[in-house]
Write an enzyme that holds these catalytic residues in place. Structure first.
Site, PDB file in Angstrom:
ATOM      1  N   LYS A  61       0.857  -1.190   0.000  1.00  0.00           N
ATOM      2  CA  LYS A  61       0.000   0.000   0.000  1.00  0.00           C
ATOM      3  C   LYS A  61       0.886   1.230   0.000  1.00  0.00           C
ATOM      4  O   LYS A  61       2.036   1.170   0.452  1.00  0.00           O
ATOM      5  CB  LYS A  61      -0.888   0.030   1.252  1.00  0.00           C
ATOM      6  CG  LYS A  61      -2.156   0.843   1.084  1.00  0.00           C
ATOM      7  CD  LYS A  61      -3.227   0.082   0.321  1.00  0.00           C
ATOM      8  CE  LYS A  61      -4.470   0.920   0.083  1.00  0.00           C
ATOM      9  NZ  LYS A  61      -5.598   0.093  -0.393  1.00  0.00           N
TER      10      LYS A  61
HETATM   11  P1  NAD Z   1     -12.912   7.667  -3.423  1.00  0.00           P
HETATM   12  O1  NAD Z   1     -11.867   8.706  -3.243  1.00  0.00           O
HETATM   13  O2  NAD Z   1     -13.382   7.384  -4.790  1.00  0.00           O
HETATM   14  O3  NAD Z   1     -14.196   8.036  -2.524  1.00  0.00           O
HETATM   15  C1  NAD Z   1     -14.147   8.249  -1.157  1.00  0.00           C
HETATM   16  C2  NAD Z   1     -15.532   8.725  -0.747  1.00  0.00           C
HETATM   17  O4  NAD Z   1     -15.618   8.774   0.657  1.00  0.00           O
HETATM   18  C3  NAD Z   1     -15.867  10.125  -1.254  1.00  0.00           C
HETATM   19  O5  NAD Z   1     -17.207  10.175  -1.693  1.00  0.00           O
HETATM   20  C4  NAD Z   1     -15.706  10.979  -0.006  1.00  0.00           C
HETATM   21  O6  NAD Z   1     -16.490  12.155  -0.053  1.00  0.00           O
HETATM   22  C5  NAD Z   1     -16.204  10.004   1.029  1.00  0.00           C
HETATM   23  N1  NAD Z   1     -15.802  10.339   2.378  1.00  0.00           N
HETATM   24  C6  NAD Z   1     -14.591  10.733   2.849  1.00  0.00           C
HETATM   25  N2  NAD Z   1     -14.672  10.998   4.147  1.00  0.00           N
HETATM   26  C7  NAD Z   1     -15.955  10.756   4.503  1.00  0.00           C
HETATM   27  C8  NAD Z   1     -16.651  10.873   5.720  1.00  0.00           C
HETATM   28  N3  NAD Z   1     -16.041  11.282   6.811  1.00  0.00           N
HETATM   29  N4  NAD Z   1     -17.984  10.537   5.733  1.00  0.00           N
HETATM   30  C9  NAD Z   1     -18.627  10.133   4.609  1.00  0.00           C
HETATM   31  N5  NAD Z   1     -17.985  10.024   3.425  1.00  0.00           N
HETATM   32  C10 NAD Z   1     -16.684  10.336   3.389  1.00  0.00           C
HETATM   33  O7  NAD Z   1     -12.354   6.378  -2.689  1.00  0.00           O
HETATM   34  P2  NAD Z   1     -12.723   4.850  -2.943  1.00  0.00           P
HETATM   35  O8  NAD Z   1     -11.721   4.317  -3.879  1.00  0.00           O
HETATM   36  O9  NAD Z   1     -14.171   4.734  -3.227  1.00  0.00           O
HETATM   37  O10 NAD Z   1     -12.383   4.251  -1.504  1.00  0.00           O
HETATM   38  C11 NAD Z   1     -13.342   4.201  -0.451  1.00  0.00           C
HETATM   39  C12 NAD Z   1     -12.982   3.053   0.468  1.00  0.00           C
HETATM   40  O11 NAD Z   1     -12.966   1.860  -0.312  1.00  0.00           O
HETATM   41  C13 NAD Z   1     -11.601   3.153   1.108  1.00  0.00           C
HETATM   42  O12 NAD Z   1     -11.637   2.565   2.382  1.00  0.00           O
HETATM   43  C14 NAD Z   1     -10.738   2.322   0.195  1.00  0.00           C
HETATM   44  O13 NAD Z   1      -9.572   1.844   0.826  1.00  0.00           O
HETATM   45  C15 NAD Z   1     -11.715   1.217  -0.137  1.00  0.00           C
HETATM   46  N6  NAD Z   1     -11.366   0.449  -1.345  1.00  0.00           N
HETATM   47  C16 NAD Z   1     -11.285   1.048  -2.563  1.00  0.00           C
HETATM   48  C17 NAD Z   1     -10.929   0.266  -3.663  1.00  0.00           C
HETATM   49  C18 NAD Z   1     -10.839   0.838  -5.058  1.00  0.00           C
HETATM   50  O14 NAD Z   1     -10.602   0.054  -5.986  1.00  0.00           O
HETATM   51  N7  NAD Z   1     -11.054   2.116  -5.273  1.00  0.00           N
HETATM   52  C19 NAD Z   1     -10.681  -1.095  -3.505  1.00  0.00           C
HETATM   53  C20 NAD Z   1     -10.800  -1.668  -2.255  1.00  0.00           C
HETATM   54  C21 NAD Z   1     -11.150  -0.882  -1.174  1.00  0.00           C
END
Ligand code: NAD
Length: 421
Positions: free
Chosen positions: A111
């Site tokens: 990561k």
């Molecule tokens: P992203 O940047 O696309 O979106 C993050 C979202 O979370 C945004 O809408 C933001 O406004 C919201 N957010 C941030 N702080 C917040 C809060 N305090 N309350 C409510 N909403 C809040 O990110 P993502 O890629 O969708 O990642 C989100 C989660 O999914 C993370 O934990 C990430 O590690 C996990 N994840 C993502 C992927 C991927 O392929 N993108 C894969 C596995 C896990």
């Protein structure tokens, strides 16, 4: 974590270690193997001087962690967020190790992250930061060593800059150094929606297991980015009623159900979900406490903890985010009989299609979208059933079951490889 929200700080690396110990104890894993696989293999900290639009230099702190490479090259996303710390990146890398093993893809866990506020940076500042970060972690990354991908607040454009910076140092294009790229640079069809799609498949499996019809099931989604918005869209398209969603700036609620494609359109146009016509504004704690069938935390770590877990009324929690539930909250959910689909299973669709992208890049042979979806569905449903078998057979909760499965596969690889004297 962000202020004014539902989050209570708990060190995510402590959480990762605590959950490792619970699963390792349940496996009766020998101490020698624990000593070999518990902690990260490599932790790189970098300082990134970037010339900002003002003309001044600002130094950012960045990290790349390789937790374990026993089963293959390290794999894991890069996060740009003001709260990124070394311990957070170590936790996320640790979870990647078990996650890749749960879905049985030949990668270890890695990561990366940079402590920065991308929302306040211009495109050119983000490009300079990304290129400097790529140069700084260059000794660690490569298609056979460590392959980054997007995570919170990073996207295909940022992956394109990483691919370009890395390729420039070698003198020829090397698309396999990073996944989640734009399609025109060797990205895979279906990668952008892979995490949300994987969340959907595991929620569908959980509903089948529990005999809960998806049609009409009520859903709440916290976090409306890549993972959350696509999970919401697929659940909506399959007849669920998504009654509330949130992002970092607000939460919206409508008991009759939100028109998710229209919420996505507004989020794309205005950058926020707040103010969606016909929806009521509610607070972040209220959102988590809404009566619903399925709750999908898709934002950051520690969303549900000792102080708020007992308010949660969902039957199923599908962890799209990494680490959204603390061990204290896990125990409360066990007592409440909540069926939890743990992060290392629920959100593994992203890394699974990243694996497909890497395979396509290495073979220079690209698949159709339907091939990607079919293979992803097979991987997610097989993995769900593998974890469910441990959950039912060993009488442990779903998180411990997933950790036991992942850890046992990494332990087996470690035993077979032995130890360099
Ligand atoms: P992203 O940047 O696309 O979106 C993050 C979202 O979370 C945004 O809408 C933001 O406004 C919201 N957010 C941030 N702080 C917040 C809060 N305090 N309350 C409510 N909403 C809040 O990110 P993502 O890629 O969708 O990642 C989100 C989660 O999914 C993370 O934990 C990430 O590690 C996990 N994840 C993502 C992927 C991927 O392929 N993108 C894969 C596995 C896990």
């Amino acid at each position: 974590m962000a202020t004014g929200t539902a989050f209570v700080v708990r060190n995510p690396y402590d959480v990762a270690m605590e959950n490792f110990d619970i699963a390792a104890d349940a496996l009766e894993l020998e101490q020698d193997i624990r000593a070999m696989i518990k902690h990260p293999e490599r932790v790189l900290t970098v300082t990134l001087p970037v010339r900002m639009d003002s003309g001044h230099i600002r130094a950012f702190r960045g990290y790349r962690v390789q937790h374990n490479t026993g089963r293959g090259p390290a794999k894991g996303g890069i996060r740009y967020h003001p709260d990124v710390t070394e311990d957070e990146v170590k936790a996320l890398a640790t979870w990647m190790t078990w996650k890749c093993a749960v879905v049985n893809i030949p990668f270890g866990g890695g990561k990366g992250g940079v402590a920065c506020d991308p929302k306040s940076m211009s495109l050119s500042e983000l490009e300079h930061l990304t290129r400097r970060y790529t140069s700084a972690i260059l000794p660690l990354i490569g298609p056979s060593q460590d392959i980054p991908a997007p995570d919170v607040y990073t996207n295909p454009q940022i992956m394109a800059w990483i691919m370009d910076t890395y390729s420039m140092t070698k003198g020829y294009p090397i698309p396999g150094v990073v996944t989640g790229k734009p399609i025109s640079l060797g990205g895979s069809l279906g990668r952008n929606e892979a995490t949300g799609r994987g969340v959907f498949y595991t929620v569908e499996s959980a509903c089948e297991h529990l005999g809960l019809p998806m049609k009409g099931a009520t859903v709440v989604v916290q976090g409306f980015g890549n993972a959350g918005s696509i999970a919401a869209q697929l659940l909506h398209a399959h007849g669920c009623r998504v009654i509330a969603v949130s992002d970092s700036r607000g939460c919206i609620y409508n008991q009759a159900g939100l028109d998710i494609p229209k919420v996505i359109q507004q989020k794309e146009e205005k950058g926020v979900v707040a103010g969606f016509p016909g929806a009521e504004a509610i607070g972040p704690e209220e959102l988590l406490a809404l009566p619903c069938d399925i709750l999908v935390p898709a934002a950051l770590e520690n969303a549900m903890h000792a102080a708020n877990a007992s308010q949660v009324k969902a039957k199923i929690i599908g962890e799209a985010a990494n680490g959204p539930v603390t061990p204290e909250a896990d125990r409360i959910f066990d007592d409440q009989g909540v069926f939890l689909i743990p992060d290392i299973l629920c959100n593994a669709g992203g890394v699974t299609v990243s694996y497909f992208e890497w395979v396509q890049d290495e073979q220079h042979l690209f698949w159709e979208a339907q091939d990607v979806y079919t293979r992803l569905e097979r991987v997610m449903k097989t993995s769900f059933n593998d974890v469910l078998k441990v959950h039912l057979g060993r009488k442990v909760n779903m998180r411990t079951a997933a950790n036991m499965l992942g850890i046992s596969r990494v332990a087996e690889a470690t035993r077979l490889r032995g130890l360099y004297p």
